[in-house]
Design a protein around this motif. Structure first.
Motif, PDB file in Angstrom:
ATOM      1  N   ALA A 113       0.816  -1.216   0.000  1.00 33.30           N
ATOM      2  CA  ALA A 113       0.000   0.000   0.000  1.00 33.30           C
ATOM      3  C   ALA A 113       0.849   1.266   0.000  1.00 33.30           C
ATOM      4  O   ALA A 113       0.351   2.346  -0.334  1.00 33.30           O
ATOM      5  CB  ALA A 113      -0.925   0.009   1.215  1.00 33.30           C
ATOM      6  N   GLU A 114       2.135   1.151   0.330  1.00 35.28           N
ATOM      7  CA  GLU A 114       3.005   2.325   0.313  1.00 35.28           C
ATOM      8  C   GLU A 114       3.423   2.724  -1.102  1.00 35.28           C
ATOM      9  O   GLU A 114       3.873   3.852  -1.323  1.00 35.28           O
ATOM     10  CB  GLU A 114       4.249   2.089   1.167  1.00 35.28           C
ATOM     11  CG  GLU A 114       3.971   2.032   2.657  1.00 35.28           C
ATOM     12  CD  GLU A 114       5.238   2.127   3.491  1.00 35.28           C
ATOM     13  OE1 GLU A 114       6.143   2.880   3.088  1.00 35.28           O
ATOM     14  OE2 GLU A 114       5.326   1.438   4.516  1.00 35.28           O
ATOM     15  N   LEU A 115       3.283   1.825  -2.043  1.00 34.91           N
ATOM     16  CA  LEU A 115       3.709   2.131  -3.412  1.00 34.91           C
ATOM     17  C   LEU A 115       2.937   3.304  -4.018  1.00 34.91           C
ATOM     18  O   LEU A 115       3.563   4.224  -4.549  1.00 34.91           O
ATOM     19  CB  LEU A 115       3.575   0.883  -4.295  1.00 34.91           C
ATOM     20  CG  LEU A 115       4.458  -0.314  -3.918  1.00 34.91           C
ATOM     21  CD1 LEU A 115       4.136  -1.502  -4.809  1.00 34.91           C
ATOM     22  CD2 LEU A 115       5.933   0.053  -4.034  1.00 34.91           C
ATOM     23  N   PRO A 116       1.609   3.312  -3.976  1.00 27.81           N
ATOM     24  CA  PRO A 116       0.912   4.466  -4.570  1.00 27.81           C
ATOM     25  C   PRO A 116       1.154   5.769  -3.828  1.00 27.81           C
ATOM     26  O   PRO A 116       1.063   6.843  -4.428  1.00 27.81           O
ATOM     27  CB  PRO A 116      -0.567   4.056  -4.524  1.00 27.81           C
ATOM     28  CG  PRO A 116      -0.643   2.982  -3.504  1.00 27.81           C
ATOM     29  CD  PRO A 116       0.660   2.271  -3.555  1.00 27.81           C
ATOM     30  N   LEU A 117       1.476   5.705  -2.535  1.00 30.24           N
ATOM     31  CA  LEU A 117       1.778   6.937  -1.800  1.00 30.24           C
ATOM     32  C   LEU A 117       2.998   7.637  -2.388  1.00 30.24           C
ATOM     33  O   LEU A 117       3.086   8.865  -2.390  1.00 30.24           O
ATOM     34  CB  LEU A 117       2.029   6.640  -0.320  1.00 30.24           C
ATOM     35  CG  LEU A 117       0.812   6.431   0.579  1.00 30.24           C
ATOM     36  CD1 LEU A 117       1.262   6.162   2.006  1.00 30.24           C
ATOM     37  CD2 LEU A 117      -0.129   7.621   0.532  1.00 30.24           C
ATOM     38  N   ALA A 118       3.943   6.848  -2.905  1.00 31.41           N
ATOM     39  CA  ALA A 118       5.171   7.423  -3.456  1.00 31.41           C
ATOM     40  C   ALA A 118       4.884   8.271  -4.691  1.00 31.41           C
ATOM     41  O   ALA A 118       5.693   9.134  -5.053  1.00 31.41           O
ATOM     42  CB  ALA A 118       6.161   6.316  -3.798  1.00 31.41           C
ATOM     43  N   ALA A 119       3.739   8.044  -5.346  1.00 29.93           N
ATOM     44  CA  ALA A 119       3.412   8.802  -6.551  1.00 29.93           C
ATOM     45  C   ALA A 119       2.756  10.141  -6.237  1.00 29.93           C
ATOM     46  O   ALA A 119       2.589  10.971  -7.132  1.00 29.93           O
ATOM     47  CB  ALA A 119       2.489   7.978  -7.448  1.00 29.93           C
ATOM     48  N   LEU A 120       2.401  10.373  -4.977  1.00 24.04           N
ATOM     49  CA  LEU A 120       1.740  11.620  -4.596  1.00 24.04           C
ATOM     50  C   LEU A 120       2.768  12.720  -4.324  1.00 24.04           C
ATOM     51  O   LEU A 120       3.909  12.423  -3.941  1.00 24.04           O
ATOM     52  CB  LEU A 120       0.885  11.398  -3.346  1.00 24.04           C
ATOM     53  CG  LEU A 120      -0.247  10.377  -3.487  1.00 24.04           C
ATOM     54  CD1 LEU A 120      -0.929  10.169  -2.144  1.00 24.04           C
ATOM     55  CD2 LEU A 120      -1.249  10.830  -4.535  1.00 24.04           C
ATOM     56  N   PRO A 121       2.410  13.983  -4.511  1.00 23.75           N
ATOM     57  CA  PRO A 121       3.340  15.084  -4.206  1.00 23.75           C
ATOM     58  C   PRO A 121       3.821  15.016  -2.765  1.00 23.75           C
ATOM     59  O   PRO A 121       3.012  14.957  -1.836  1.00 23.75           O
ATOM     60  CB  PRO A 121       2.479  16.341  -4.456  1.00 23.75           C
ATOM     61  CG  PRO A 121       1.437  15.895  -5.425  1.00 23.75           C
ATOM     62  CD  PRO A 121       1.132  14.468  -5.077  1.00 23.75           C
ATOM     63  N   ASP A 122       5.132  14.970  -2.594  1.00 25.21           N
ATOM     64  CA  ASP A 122       5.753  14.885  -1.268  1.00 25.21           C
ATOM     65  C   ASP A 122       5.355  13.621  -0.521  1.00 25.21           C
ATOM     66  O   ASP A 122       5.589  13.514   0.690  1.00 25.21           O
ATOM     67  CB  ASP A 122       5.401  16.108  -0.414  1.00 25.21           C
ATOM     68  CG  ASP A 122       5.875  17.415  -1.051  1.00 25.21           C
ATOM     69  OD1 ASP A 122       6.978  17.409  -1.630  1.00 25.21           O
ATOM     70  OD2 ASP A 122       5.137  18.413  -0.986  1.00 25.21           O
ATOM     71  N   GLY A 123       4.743  12.671  -1.214  1.00 23.72           N
ATOM     72  CA  GLY A 123       4.367  11.417  -0.573  1.00 23.72           C
ATOM     73  C   GLY A 123       3.280  11.553   0.463  1.00 23.72           C
ATOM     74  O   GLY A 123       3.090  10.653   1.286  1.00 23.72           O
ATOM     75  N   ALA A 124       2.534  12.655   0.444  1.00 18.35           N
ATOM     76  CA  ALA A 124       1.490  12.894   1.442  1.00 18.35           C
ATOM     77  C   ALA A 124       0.124  12.709   0.816  1.00 18.35           C
ATOM     78  O   ALA A 124      -0.145  13.195  -0.291  1.00 18.35           O
ATOM     79  CB  ALA A 124       1.620  14.302   2.017  1.00 18.35           C
TER      80      ALA A 124
END
Length: 252
Positions: A113-124
């Motif tokens: 589930a952490e993989l898609p977070l990496a695609a968000l701006p600043d990972g937030a």
């Protein structure tokens, strides 16, 4: 890293290891994809450590082969991020890492589930994952994590492929023995012939034997049959309502 006699470009590995399938992708230093491959479940909670690791290695080896790597045992990848379902704490990390550290010079091992977070701006932000299982994972601007779901098919996984597939199978058996009619539901469901054909059995009673013969993760494959059926219903919801339970504020 063991020196190679044949020059190879620097490669980077990304792996999404889910409860049903594992996808490995290899890119070069420019971000261009050089290879990808798919294997079975990477969730050691569902299929055991040996099978999960074997599937991960199989997917990575396939991606490297497409990239032209002839000796994948020489850890040709500079770095790799492996997001794996069922990796829920330090104990899981310590259990799997010794089996996977040879896949790259530097291995970053996390929950998938952490993989898609990496695609968000600043990972937030918040990532809502509905695969074989379901989980919501969030991270705020200060780097604090919060999660909901991810409890597995026995305790949770609402709105997941497993949950939807189980509902499809339950609808078929309720229709078969008459409980659906008594509950005011349709006495016949279009799912019955789809599932019987998929399992190549002649009657609904044979479904029970098939269910017990397969690992739990395979129930998720029937989500596609239920979704296909729901598309012909004018009142079909765009997403399982039970999945919405994962999405609510969790930070103080």
């Amino acid at each position: 890293m063991i020196a190679n006699t044949t020059w190879q470009p620097a490669l980077y590995l990304g792996l999404d290891g889910g409860g049903t399938k594992t996808l490995a992708v290899v890119v070069d230093a420019t971000g261009a994809e050089r290879g990808r491959a798919v294997a079975g479940s990477a969730n050691h909670q569902a299929v055991g450590v040996a099978r999960a690791v074997a599937h991960i290695r199989m997917a990575v080896a396939g991606a490297l082969a497409q990239a032209g790597v002839v000796a994948p045992d020489q850890a040709p990848c500079v770095a790799g991020w492996l997001g794996i379902a069922g990796l829920d704490g330090p104990a899981d990390h310590d259990l799997l890492l010794p089996h996977l550290r040879a896949l790259a010079d530097s291995v970053h091992l996390t929950n998938d589930a952490e993989l898609p977070l990496a695609a968000l701006p600043d990972g937030a932000g918040v990532a809502l994952v509905a695969g074989t299982g379901s989980i919501a994972l969030g991270r705020n601007a200060q780097g604090r994590f919060a999660r909901a779901g991810g409890w597995g098919h026995l305790l949770g996984d609402e709105g997941s492929g497993y949950d939807i597939g189980r509902q499809a199978l339950q609808a078929v058996v309720r229709a078969a023995d008459g409980r659906a009619r008594l509950a005011g539901e349709a006495s016949v469901t279009a799912l019955s012939p789809l599932i019987l054909r998929r399992w190549a059995v002649g009657c609904c009673w044979a479904i029970r034997c098939c269910v017990w013969a397969f690992c739990a993760v395979y129930a998720a494959t029937y989500a596609s049959l239920r979704w296909r059926w729901s598309m012909i219903r004018p009142t079909a919801p765009p997403a399982p309502p039970s999945l919405h339970r994962h999405c609510r504020p969790r930070w103080p």
